[in-house]
Design an enzyme around this catalytic site. Sequence first.
Site, PDB file in Angstrom:
ATOM      1  N   SER A 101       0.826  -1.194   0.000  1.00 50.84           N
ATOM      2  CA  SER A 101       0.000   0.000   0.000  1.00 50.84           C
ATOM      3  C   SER A 101       0.866   1.252   0.000  1.00 50.84           C
ATOM      4  O   SER A 101       2.087   1.182   0.077  1.00 50.84           O
ATOM      5  CB  SER A 101      -0.910  -0.029   1.220  1.00 50.84           C
ATOM      6  OG  SER A 101      -1.611  -1.262   1.278  1.00 50.84           O
ATOM      7  N   HIS A 106       0.255  15.755  -2.285  1.00 51.12           N
ATOM      8  CA  HIS A 106       0.730  16.753  -3.241  1.00 51.12           C
ATOM      9  C   HIS A 106       0.131  18.096  -2.816  1.00 51.12           C
ATOM     10  O   HIS A 106      -1.035  18.159  -2.423  1.00 51.12           O
ATOM     11  CB  HIS A 106       0.290  16.415  -4.666  1.00 51.12           C
ATOM     12  CG  HIS A 106       0.610  15.016  -5.074  1.00 51.12           C
ATOM     13  ND1 HIS A 106       1.877  14.623  -5.452  1.00 51.12           N
ATOM     14  CD2 HIS A 106      -0.171  13.909  -5.151  1.00 51.12           C
ATOM     15  CE1 HIS A 106       1.856  13.333  -5.747  1.00 51.12           C
ATOM     16  NE2 HIS A 106       0.635  12.884  -5.576  1.00 51.12           N
ATOM     17  N   CYS A 129      -4.098  -2.232   2.374  1.00 48.51           N
ATOM     18  CA  CYS A 129      -4.693  -3.547   2.208  1.00 48.51           C
ATOM     19  C   CYS A 129      -4.480  -4.321   3.499  1.00 48.51           C
ATOM     20  O   CYS A 129      -3.641  -3.960   4.319  1.00 48.51           O
ATOM     21  CB  CYS A 129      -4.105  -4.299   1.019  1.00 48.51           C
ATOM     22  SG  CYS A 129      -2.314  -4.448   1.049  1.00 48.51           S
TER      23      CYS A 129
END
Length: 253
Positions: A101, A106, A129
Amino acid sequence: MHKLKLHGFNNLTKNLSFCIYNICYAKTKDNRENYISHIDEQYNADRLSGILTKTCSIIGANILNIARQDYDPQGASVTILISEEEISPSPNSIVAHLDKSHICVHTYPECHPTDGLCTFRADIEVSTCGLISPLNALDYLIEQLKSDIVTIDYRVRGFTRDAKGIKHYIDHEINSIQNFISKDIKQRYDMMDVNVYQENIFHTKMMLKDLDLEHHLFDTKPEQFNHEEKEDIICKLHDEIKEIYYGRNLSKF
């Protein structure tokens, strides 16, 4: 919901993605340029790495790799590859570990060219996950980024099998992302849900209820403006926040 006894690994992918917006008013061109510089320093790649590292600790994930980048003229990105269990991959395989994962952020600071409005947006994704849940980090991330507006999407994809071989498409109870946000935070925001339960898709939008002018000015103080100027600035800030929250332009140009 009782704990499922699984056949093998939990194959469900839990994806939390959201935008966080912070709005302020900067009076002059110099103020606006200083705002961009301030945001770039305040939310540079090193600090964002610290925030995401703490996020990993909150959700119980193990860090495999951190990639970070500050951009010219502005903005930054950080991506952390994570796993549910501790592993020791070789340096050559770490970024190609496709069944693990990740967490990424950003940033996008920007300014209106004439209106004095400045917007900082952080786009964050936490994908896990196995048993660990990205929802456990919601309160921390909202508080860390001082949010005026938050739009959140949560989706559970795939399926996992229990010990009897029966497929399960979700492994926890949820009817709203709001279930995982603290009461204190919910009291500060107007909130709206759009959920598609049969597809395990959940969407929540949040807008700050009370606008404190002192906390929405950059390089200036409220006492530097007369009453009419303050009313005009508050109106601009309200309009900007509502436009972003509703995703449409409301002002008449």
